[in-house]
Scaffold this motif. Structure first.
Motif, PDB file in Angstrom:
ATOM      1  N   ASP A  87      11.583  14.906 -12.597  1.00 50.93           N
ATOM      2  CA  ASP A  87      10.757  15.633 -11.048  1.00 50.93           C
ATOM      3  C   ASP A  87      12.040  16.815 -10.756  1.00 50.93           C
ATOM      4  O   ASP A  87      13.346  16.322 -11.155  1.00 50.93           O
ATOM      5  CB  ASP A  87      11.352  14.361  -9.991  1.00 50.93           C
ATOM      6  CG  ASP A  87       9.704  13.530 -10.381  1.00 50.93           C
ATOM      7  OD1 ASP A  87       8.937  13.484 -10.838  1.00 50.93           O
ATOM      8  OD2 ASP A  87      10.274  12.181  -9.900  1.00 50.93           O
ATOM      9  N   GLU A  89      12.043  20.024  -7.592  1.00 48.79           N
ATOM     10  CA  GLU A  89      11.125  20.437  -6.653  1.00 48.79           C
ATOM     11  C   GLU A  89      12.385  21.883  -6.044  1.00 48.79           C
ATOM     12  O   GLU A  89      13.616  21.761  -5.685  1.00 48.79           O
ATOM     13  CB  GLU A  89      11.608  19.516  -5.649  1.00 48.79           C
ATOM     14  CG  GLU A  89      10.508  19.759  -4.210  1.00 48.79           C
ATOM     15  CD  GLU A  89      10.538  19.392  -3.176  1.00 48.79           C
ATOM     16  OE1 GLU A  89      10.191  19.958  -1.965  1.00 48.79           O
ATOM     17  OE2 GLU A  89      10.482  17.776  -3.389  1.00 48.79           O
ATOM     18  N   LYS A  94       6.354  21.089  -6.494  1.00 51.64           N
ATOM     19  CA  LYS A  94       6.823  20.346  -7.106  1.00 51.64           C
ATOM     20  C   LYS A  94       6.901  21.231  -8.875  1.00 51.64           C
ATOM     21  O   LYS A  94       5.880  21.091  -9.107  1.00 51.64           O
ATOM     22  CB  LYS A  94       5.909  19.147  -7.387  1.00 51.64           C
ATOM     23  CG  LYS A  94       6.132  17.677  -5.543  1.00 51.64           C
ATOM     24  CD  LYS A  94       7.084  17.580  -5.897  1.00 51.64           C
ATOM     25  CE  LYS A  94       6.906  16.519  -4.657  1.00 51.64           C
ATOM     26  NZ  LYS A  94       8.471  15.907  -4.077  1.00 51.64           N
ATOM     27  N   SER A 116      15.590  16.718  -9.215  1.00 48.33           N
ATOM     28  CA  SER A 116      15.425  16.815  -7.602  1.00 48.33           C
ATOM     29  C   SER A 116      15.113  14.994  -7.247  1.00 48.33           C
ATOM     30  O   SER A 116      15.657  14.725  -6.114  1.00 48.33           O
ATOM     31  CB  SER A 116      14.659  17.414  -7.039  1.00 48.33           C
ATOM     32  OG  SER A 116      12.979  16.416  -7.472  1.00 48.33           O
ATOM     33  N   ASN A 117      15.600  13.955  -8.323  1.00 47.94           N
ATOM     34  CA  ASN A 117      15.102  12.729  -7.741  1.00 47.94           C
ATOM     35  C   ASN A 117      16.414  11.561  -8.359  1.00 47.94           C
ATOM     36  O   ASN A 117      17.234  11.910  -9.239  1.00 47.94           O
ATOM     37  CB  ASN A 117      13.570  11.672  -8.158  1.00 47.94           C
ATOM     38  CG  ASN A 117      13.617  10.418  -8.150  1.00 47.94           C
ATOM     39  OD1 ASN A 117      14.195   9.866  -7.279  1.00 47.94           O
ATOM     40  ND2 ASN A 117      12.198  10.154  -8.177  1.00 47.94           N
TER      41      ASN A 117
END
Length: 213
Positions: A87, A89, A94, A116-117
């Protein structure tokens, strides 16, 4: 192998006559980062965003690179590449981010892109495997911040960690915080990183900061 840093997440990797561009900055980027032009044989883009998808900037003269722009397995010029979905962002929007894992001259490289994760998928972590050189974003602003970036980086147990994406458009003091996390506050930026497999002996999470060129 010679690695140079061109700002944001834009790197030039040269091995002999082969030139690889990682996340070149597009002319449409509003980051304020310099747009560099050169001819590449292979170009990677992790995220379909102007800060990271400037394939046109590394298409130069007679060189038109093979573009790798998403998850999947690829083989080009004897380089086997695995792209793993994650992911991103950016500015509250997203995106799909692709983590790339590949080997050049016996050196295993992992490029995390606009991650981002922090919770890498278990299957992605397994697929990444052993990492010699890890490129990790540290600037926050939708991506992992310096504290989390260091945690993610060390969890992959790389020999060398190269921080990226910590410019004026990202969180203040990101590089300083990241270096403090790694206990390397006095790390001097290098113009470029010249690396052979044997140079990795004894490396264990060593942070290498590259100057913008």
């Amino acid at each position: 192998m010679i690695i140079t840093y061109l700002g944001k997440q834009f790197f030039k990797i040269q091995q002999g006559d082969m030139v690889i561009a990682m996340n070149p900055i597009s002319k449409d980027s509003k980051s304020g980062a310099k747009v560099s032009r050169f001819g590449a044989d292979i170009v990677f883009s992790t995220t379909n965003h102007p800060d990271y998808n400037g394939v046109e900037t590394v298409t130069y003269g007679e060189k038109e690179p093979f573009a790798i722009t998403g998850p999947g397995d690829y083989e080009v010029k004897d380089v086997f590449v695995r792209g793993l979905i994650s992911d991103a962002e950016i500015s509250g929007k997203k995106y799909i981010n692709t983590i790339y894992s590949f080997t050049i001259d016996g050196i295993n490289i992992c490029f995390l892109g606009a991650l981002s994760n922090e919770k890498l998928l278990a299957e992605a972590r397994e697929a990444i495997g052993n990492v010699d050189v890890l490129f990790v974003p540290i600037g926050g602003e939708g991506m992992v911040d310096a504290h989390i970036a260091y945690k993610v980086a060390t969890s992959l147990e790389p020999g060398i960690i190269i921080p990226m994406d910590y410019g004026d458009d990202q969180k203040k003091d990101a590089l300083k915080i990241f270096l403090k996390e790694g206990g390397e506050e006095k790390s001097d930026p290098q113009e470029k990183l010249t690396l052979k497999k044997k140079d990795l002996d004894g490396k264990d999470g060593d942070i290498v900061v590259l100057k913008f060129t």
